[in-house]
Design a protein around this motif. Structure first.
Motif, PDB file in Angstrom:
ATOM      1  N   GLU A  41      -4.597   3.038  -5.750  1.00 25.00           N
ATOM      2  CA  GLU A  41      -3.381   2.764  -6.515  1.00 25.00           C
ATOM      3  C   GLU A  41      -2.989   4.004  -7.299  1.00 25.00           C
ATOM      4  OE1 GLU A  41      -3.368  -1.436  -8.315  1.00 25.00           O
ATOM      5  OE2 GLU A  41      -5.398  -0.695  -8.314  1.00 25.00           O
ATOM      6  N   GLN A  43      -1.778   3.894 -10.415  1.00 25.13           N
ATOM      7  CA  GLN A  43      -2.365   3.633 -11.750  1.00 25.13           C
ATOM      8  C   GLN A  43      -2.090   4.757 -12.737  1.00 25.13           C
ATOM      9  OE1 GLN A  43      -6.482   3.383 -10.804  1.00 25.13           O
ATOM     10  NE2 GLN A  43      -6.428   1.187 -10.610  1.00 25.13           N
ATOM     11  N   SER A 209      -7.189  -3.506  -0.870  1.00 28.43           N
ATOM     12  CA  SER A 209      -5.961  -3.086  -0.186  1.00 28.43           C
ATOM     13  C   SER A 209      -6.068  -3.317   1.316  1.00 28.43           C
ATOM     14  CB  SER A 209      -5.689  -1.599  -0.465  1.00 28.43           C
ATOM     15  OG  SER A 209      -6.760  -0.820   0.024  1.00 28.43           O
ATOM     16  N   GLU A 235      -0.399  -7.036  -5.887  1.00 27.43           N
ATOM     17  CA  GLU A 235       0.508  -6.222  -5.054  1.00 27.43           C
ATOM     18  C   GLU A 235       0.423  -6.684  -3.599  1.00 27.43           C
ATOM     19  OE1 GLU A 235       2.454  -4.031  -6.400  1.00 27.43           O
ATOM     20  OE2 GLU A 235       1.526  -4.208  -8.371  1.00 27.43           O
TER      21      GLU A 235
END
Ligand code: BJW
Ligand code: ZN
Length: 258
Positions: A41, A43, A209, A235
């Protein structure tokens, strides 16, 4: 939470009640609420692979080229992780596993890609990983080390060292016991994970992910055998076989569904 998500949560709760064999796959997102960085990510620049090159730091080639750099990076990660505690997501999963075991009516196998040891700290049991209903640490554990040359375990005697430790029995270099890119997963652990995915009627993918193989393939394996697939992630991911998507943080969602 909107009405549609509330309905999905209700349906997932029902699936959880009815399931006989459950396989849970977790990734870095499950530890995010404990303050541990994920990998892919943005982030705000804090995702590990947006700051560091995985080819240099998470591969055997990288270690052989510059062992000290890699060793020190893992020592830094251990320092950062040292005071981190399991969050409500780890705890909810461990409690579910314990209840399932006590009732004898459900098998809940937890397969994690995480190396931080937080599932174990929360009470999930890795020692029985050959037995369904326990914890499989698929990518190893950052708190353990072994000799590159002879395989001898070196876990307690190397804490805090900034130089790459030498194995006492053989003089080889000591490395962290994690799975780097291009390395095979431990065969017994992989078999346990495949069996859990193949045999389950419910598969939960939480905080990953789904980009790293072979772990990402477990969801497809479960789906191919007719399991229902649930994904919990704030997400969207690349997974294409998800039946129930819960868009939220693991630490908020899991205590609601178990
Ligand atoms: C939240 C949240 C909140 C945020 N709540 N969610 C097939 C196709 C293509 C490539 C390959 C393939 N098969 C093999 C490969 C190559 C490679 C690979 O997959 N590459 C891809 C990246 C393209 N795989 C390998 O090399 C593997 N080995 C192998 O296949 O060997 C073959 C072989 C066989 C026989 C002999 C020899 C070789 C090994 C993979 C090892 C991965 N290692 C790492 C590092 C571990 C050590 C360390 O920590 O330093 O494992 S990489 C890193 O990625 C780490 C993780 O476990 C792994 C997965 O990441 P994860 O957990 O999904 O994290 P993120 O950051 O990607 O996602 C976080 C998610 O959380 C996000 O979706 C957020 O939205 C979400 N989130 N907050 C819930 N609060
Ligand atoms: Zn050795």
């Amino acid at each position: 939470m909107d009405k549609a998500q509330e309905t999905v949560i209700k349906e997932v709760k029902q699936l959880i009640k009815q399931a006989k064999r459950v396989c849970i796959l977790t990734g870095a997102g499950v530890s995010a609420e404990s303050g541990i960085s994920t990998f892919r990510e943005a982030q705000d620049g804090k995702g590990l692979w947006s700051q560091y090159d995985p080819k240099q730091l998470a591969s055997l080639d990288g270690f052989l080229k510059d062992p000290e750099k890699v060793w020190q990076w893992y020592q830094w990660r251990r320092e950062v992780n040292q005071d981190k505690k399991p969050n409500p997501a780890h705890i909810a999963i461990s409690q579910w596993q314990k209840q399932a075991k006590a009732s004898g009516k459900q098998q809940v196998t937890l397969v994690t890609q995480n190396v931080d040891g937080l599932h174990q700290q929360a009470g999930s049991d890795p020692d029985l990983y050959e037995v369904s209903g326990s914890l499989v640490e698929l990518h190893g554990n950052i708190w353990q080390n072994h000799c590159l040359q002879c395989g001898e375990k070196h876990s307690d005697d190397v804490t805090g060292t900034q130089q790459v430790p030498k194995c006492k029995p053989c003089g080889g270099q000591v490395r962290p016991s994690v799975v780097w890119f291009g390395e095979a997963l431990d065969e017994k652990k992989w078999q346990a994970a495949e069996t859990a995915a193949y045999c389950c009627d419910l598969f939960l993918s939480i905080g990953t992910s789904s980009q790293v193989y072979p772990a990402a393939g477990l969801m497809m394996l479960a789906k191919s055998q007719g399991a229902k697939i649930v994904e919990i992630n704030p997400e969207p991911t690349q997974s294409t076989v998800v039946d129930y998507q819960i868009k939220g943080k693991a630490g908020k969602v899991l205590p609601l569904v178990f």
